[in-house]
Design an enzyme around this catalytic site. Structure first.
Site, PDB file in Angstrom:
ATOM      1  N   LYS A 116       0.824   4.867   1.664  1.00  0.00           N
ATOM      2  CA  LYS A 116       0.156   5.474   2.832  1.00  0.00           C
ATOM      3  C   LYS A 116      -0.817   6.555   2.361  1.00  0.00           C
ATOM      4  O   LYS A 116      -0.499   7.307   1.434  1.00  0.00           O
ATOM      5  CB  LYS A 116       1.248   6.101   3.709  1.00  0.00           C
ATOM      6  CG  LYS A 116       0.997   6.024   5.195  1.00  0.00           C
ATOM      7  CD  LYS A 116       2.205   6.597   5.925  1.00  0.00           C
ATOM      8  CE  LYS A 116       2.062   6.511   7.418  1.00  0.00           C
ATOM      9  NZ  LYS A 116       1.962   5.172   7.973  1.00  0.00           N
ATOM     10  N   ARG A 149       0.843  -1.210   0.000  1.00  0.00           N
ATOM     11  CA  ARG A 149       0.000   0.000   0.000  1.00  0.00           C
ATOM     12  C   ARG A 149       0.869   1.247   0.000  1.00  0.00           C
ATOM     13  O   ARG A 149       2.008   1.225   0.481  1.00  0.00           O
ATOM     14  CB  ARG A 149      -0.944   0.013   1.211  1.00  0.00           C
ATOM     15  CG  ARG A 149      -0.237   0.054   2.589  1.00  0.00           C
ATOM     16  CD  ARG A 149      -0.301   1.424   3.194  1.00  0.00           C
ATOM     17  NE  ARG A 149       0.434   1.573   4.442  1.00  0.00           N
ATOM     18  CZ  ARG A 149       1.689   1.953   4.542  1.00  0.00           C
ATOM     19  NH1 ARG A 149       2.411   2.158   3.467  1.00  0.00           N
ATOM     20  NH2 ARG A 149       2.270   2.125   5.724  1.00  0.00           N
ATOM     21  N   GLU A 185       9.272   0.688   3.052  1.00  0.00           N
ATOM     22  CA  GLU A 185       9.315  -0.120   4.280  1.00  0.00           C
ATOM     23  C   GLU A 185       8.829  -1.522   3.937  1.00  0.00           C
ATOM     24  O   GLU A 185       7.713  -1.695   3.451  1.00  0.00           O
ATOM     25  CB  GLU A 185       8.421   0.459   5.370  1.00  0.00           C
ATOM     26  CG  GLU A 185       8.505  -0.381   6.649  1.00  0.00           C
ATOM     27  CD  GLU A 185       7.533   0.051   7.736  1.00  0.00           C
ATOM     28  OE1 GLU A 185       7.989   0.612   8.743  1.00  0.00           O
ATOM     29  OE2 GLU A 185       6.316  -0.176   7.575  1.00  0.00           O
ATOM     30  N   ARG A 205       4.264  -5.692   2.551  1.00  0.00           N
ATOM     31  CA  ARG A 205       4.196  -6.666   3.645  1.00  0.00           C
ATOM     32  C   ARG A 205       4.279  -8.061   3.053  1.00  0.00           C
ATOM     33  O   ARG A 205       3.461  -8.413   2.198  1.00  0.00           O
ATOM     34  CB  ARG A 205       2.869  -6.462   4.382  1.00  0.00           C
ATOM     35  CG  ARG A 205       2.766  -7.207   5.660  1.00  0.00           C
ATOM     36  CD  ARG A 205       1.541  -6.759   6.437  1.00  0.00           C
ATOM     37  NE  ARG A 205       1.701  -5.467   7.070  1.00  0.00           N
ATOM     38  CZ  ARG A 205       0.679  -4.705   7.471  1.00  0.00           C
ATOM     39  NH1 ARG A 205      -0.566  -5.104   7.275  1.00  0.00           N
ATOM     40  NH2 ARG A 205       0.898  -3.545   8.058  1.00  0.00           N
ATOM     41  N   ARG A 249       2.499  15.789  11.645  1.00  0.00           N
ATOM     42  CA  ARG A 249       2.201  16.474  12.921  1.00  0.00           C
ATOM     43  C   ARG A 249       2.915  15.782  14.069  1.00  0.00           C
ATOM     44  O   ARG A 249       3.520  16.415  14.915  1.00  0.00           O
ATOM     45  CB  ARG A 249       0.689  16.445  13.214  1.00  0.00           C
ATOM     46  CG  ARG A 249      -0.154  17.107  12.172  1.00  0.00           C
ATOM     47  CD  ARG A 249      -0.172  18.626  12.355  1.00  0.00           C
ATOM     48  NE  ARG A 249      -0.800  19.208  11.184  1.00  0.00           N
ATOM     49  CZ  ARG A 249      -0.805  20.484  10.896  1.00  0.00           C
ATOM     50  NH1 ARG A 249      -0.187  21.341  11.678  1.00  0.00           N
ATOM     51  NH2 ARG A 249      -1.405  20.933   9.824  1.00  0.00           N
ATOM     52  N   SER A 265      -2.916   9.792   6.620  1.00  0.00           N
ATOM     53  CA  SER A 265      -1.939   9.189   7.545  1.00  0.00           C
ATOM     54  C   SER A 265      -0.589   9.889   7.447  1.00  0.00           C
ATOM     55  O   SER A 265       0.112  10.053   8.450  1.00  0.00           O
ATOM     56  CB  SER A 265      -1.721   7.714   7.220  1.00  0.00           C
ATOM     57  OG  SER A 265      -2.896   7.016   7.328  1.00  0.00           O
ATOM     58  N   GLU A 269      -5.084  -7.092  16.312  1.00  0.00           N
ATOM     59  CA  GLU A 269      -4.700  -6.057  17.277  1.00  0.00           C
ATOM     60  C   GLU A 269      -4.922  -4.670  16.685  1.00  0.00           C
ATOM     61  O   GLU A 269      -5.359  -3.749  17.370  1.00  0.00           O
ATOM     62  CB  GLU A 269      -3.231  -6.276  17.671  1.00  0.00           C
ATOM     63  CG  GLU A 269      -2.770  -5.442  18.840  1.00  0.00           C
ATOM     64  CD  GLU A 269      -2.097  -4.150  18.414  1.00  0.00           C
ATOM     65  OE1 GLU A 269      -1.752  -3.367  19.296  1.00  0.00           O
ATOM     66  OE2 GLU A 269      -1.915  -3.915  17.189  1.00  0.00           O
TER      67      GLU A 269
HETATM   68  P1  0O2 Z   1      -0.113   1.499   8.820  1.00  0.00           P
HETATM   69  O1  0O2 Z   1      -1.605   1.580   8.732  1.00  0.00           O
HETATM   70  O2  0O2 Z   1       0.378   0.074   8.750  1.00  0.00           O
HETATM   71  O3  0O2 Z   1       0.593   2.426   7.885  1.00  0.00           O
HETATM   72  P2  0O2 Z   1       8.932   5.553  12.556  1.00  0.00           P
HETATM   73  O4  0O2 Z   1       8.324   5.261  11.183  1.00  0.00           O
HETATM   74  O5  0O2 Z   1      10.261   4.891  12.737  1.00  0.00           O
HETATM   75  O6  0O2 Z   1       8.935   6.982  12.860  1.00  0.00           O
HETATM   76  P3  0O2 Z   1       6.830   3.947  13.536  1.00  0.00           P
HETATM   77  O7  0O2 Z   1       5.903   4.352  12.444  1.00  0.00           O
HETATM   78  O8  0O2 Z   1       6.224   3.736  14.897  1.00  0.00           O
HETATM   79  O9  0O2 Z   1       7.998   4.966  13.664  1.00  0.00           O
HETATM   80  O10 0O2 Z   1       7.630   2.650  13.062  1.00  0.00           O
HETATM   81  P4  0O2 Z   1       7.434   1.135  13.398  1.00  0.00           P
HETATM   82  O11 0O2 Z   1       7.479   0.861  14.833  1.00  0.00           O
HETATM   83  O12 0O2 Z   1       8.454   0.433  12.562  1.00  0.00           O
HETATM   84  O13 0O2 Z   1       5.953   0.810  12.902  1.00  0.00           O
HETATM   85  C1  0O2 Z   1       5.554   1.026  11.593  1.00  0.00           C
HETATM   86  C2  0O2 Z   1       4.450   0.086  11.189  1.00  0.00           C
HETATM   87  O14 0O2 Z   1       4.593  -1.209  11.793  1.00  0.00           O
HETATM   88  C3  0O2 Z   1       3.055   0.522  11.576  1.00  0.00           C
HETATM   89  O15 0O2 Z   1       2.575   1.414  10.619  1.00  0.00           O
HETATM   90  C4  0O2 Z   1       2.293  -0.810  11.561  1.00  0.00           C
HETATM   91  O16 0O2 Z   1       2.019  -1.231  10.242  1.00  0.00           O
HETATM   92  C5  0O2 Z   1       3.318  -1.739  12.136  1.00  0.00           C
HETATM   93  N1  0O2 Z   1       3.259  -1.791  13.600  1.00  0.00           N
HETATM   94  C6  0O2 Z   1       4.172  -1.318  14.457  1.00  0.00           C
HETATM   95  N2  0O2 Z   1       3.810  -1.565  15.728  1.00  0.00           N
HETATM   96  C7  0O2 Z   1       2.626  -2.218  15.677  1.00  0.00           C
HETATM   97  C8  0O2 Z   1       1.756  -2.775  16.687  1.00  0.00           C
HETATM   98  O17 0O2 Z   1       1.997  -2.677  17.890  1.00  0.00           O
HETATM   99  N3  0O2 Z   1       0.616  -3.388  16.234  1.00  0.00           N
HETATM  100  C9  0O2 Z   1       0.325  -3.503  14.903  1.00  0.00           C
HETATM  101  N4  0O2 Z   1      -0.806  -4.138  14.569  1.00  0.00           N
HETATM  102  N5  0O2 Z   1       1.127  -2.985  13.938  1.00  0.00           N
HETATM  103  C10 0O2 Z   1       2.263  -2.369  14.319  1.00  0.00           C
HETATM  104  P5  0O2 Z   1       1.477   2.511  10.952  1.00  0.00           P
HETATM  105  O18 0O2 Z   1       1.915   3.778  10.319  1.00  0.00           O
HETATM  106  O19 0O2 Z   1       1.193   2.557  12.433  1.00  0.00           O
HETATM  107  O20 0O2 Z   1       0.164   2.002  10.285  1.00  0.00           O
END
Ligand code: 0O2
Length: 238
Positions: A77, A75, A171, A109, A87, A81, A186
């Site tokens: 973003k 995907r 990523e 992924r 922010r 998001s 989760e």
């Molecule tokens: P989405 O909807 O997947 O885009 P950083 O980017 O280093 O400033 P960030 O974003 O916290 O910090 O990095 P991190 O920890 O590598 O996490 C990035 C992504 O990993 C998240 O994207 C989630 O997809 C996944 N992820 C990380 N921690 C968790 C968790 O505790 N639970 C779940 N289900 N997914 C997790 P986004 O942007 O949050 O969402």
């Protein structure tokens, strides 16, 4: 209702107002074409990475008669998001700064059959000479406190445009089916806002327990696979 609920509501309201603020609307008005172009470039980078994994899967299937990859999801973003992250990280609202500082705009992924396939595929990808590794976050060896497990790689991959070669950040999240199952549920539960604090704490503990079960399931499935391999090899020798 707990204080977390009110903090969550206030944060959502703040973000909603921020996203309709003059600053944001001006940014979108002035940058529609460059934003669309940049997002298209992220789409191209995703295609490059997906192809690399599909090629590896095909090769493993031909050479070893097995597919290490169960499925691939990708995907770009959403703008909402991205702006929330602008922010949260308090970075300037410019395209240059977004491209430099937000490294998960393009996300791929890869869902693997077994935990050791994750590291095998990661090595195969990183050994390719057009891939530059920027960061590794190994949430398998060091799971997040909430129980989240996956291997995250931030890489740069070139895309080839008409007159230009451009490095794009992607990523890559590699996980097993069990890790993906846990993370997907989760993620859904995380957005349920009206849960009283006490119940939310109990659910968080329950999720950690489920993450441990999912981890031990991965290990047991790997052992079963190893036993099948050994049994097949020894029956082949007889
Ligand atoms: P989405 O909807 O997947 O885009 P950083 O980017 O280093 O400033 P960030 O974003 O916290 O910090 O990095 P991190 O920890 O590598 O996490 C990035 C992504 O990993 C998240 O994207 C989630 O997809 C996944 N992820 C990380 N921690 C968790 C968790 O505790 N639970 C779940 N289900 N997914 C997790 P986004 O942007 O949050 O969402």
């Amino acid at each position: 209702m707990g204080i977390e609920h009110y903090i969550g509501q206030a944060r959502d309201q703040f973000l909603r107002k921020s996203l309709t603020s003059d600053e944001f609307l001006d940014f979108m008005r002035e940058n529609t074409l460059p934003v669309n172009t940049l997002m298209a470039h992220y789409h191209c980078a995703i295609m490059e990475i997906e192809t690399k994994f599909n090629v590896l899967n095909k090769q493993f299937s031909l050479q070893y008669d097995r597919n290490p990859i169960e499925s691939i999801k990708a995907r770009v973003k959403s703008m909402e998001s991205i702006l929330k992250k602008v922010r949260r990280k308090n970075i300037p609202l410019t395209l240059e700064s977004i491209e430099k500082n937000i490294r998960d705009i393009a996300g791929v992924r890869v869902i693997c059959s077994f935990q050791d396939d994750i590291y095998l595929l990661a090595d195969c990808l990183l050994n390719q000479d057009d891939i530059t590794l920027l960061e590794v976050k190994d949430y398998i060896k060091n799971p997040k406190p909430g129980g989240y497990r996956s291997l995250h790689l931030i890489v740069e991959v070139p895309i080839f445009l008409q007159n230009e070669k451009k490095q794009m950040k992607v990523e890559v999240q590699l996980r097993t089916i069990a890790m993906d199952f846990w993370a997907s549920l989760e993620h859904k539960l995380r957005y349920k806002k009206n849960i009283p604090a006490e119940e939310a704490n109990l659910l968080a503990e329950e999720l950690i327990a489920c993450a441990e079960i999912s981890s031990s399931l991965d290990q047991r499935m790997e052992k079963i696979r190893d036993r099948i391999t050994r049994a097949t090899l020894s029956s082949g020798r007889q």
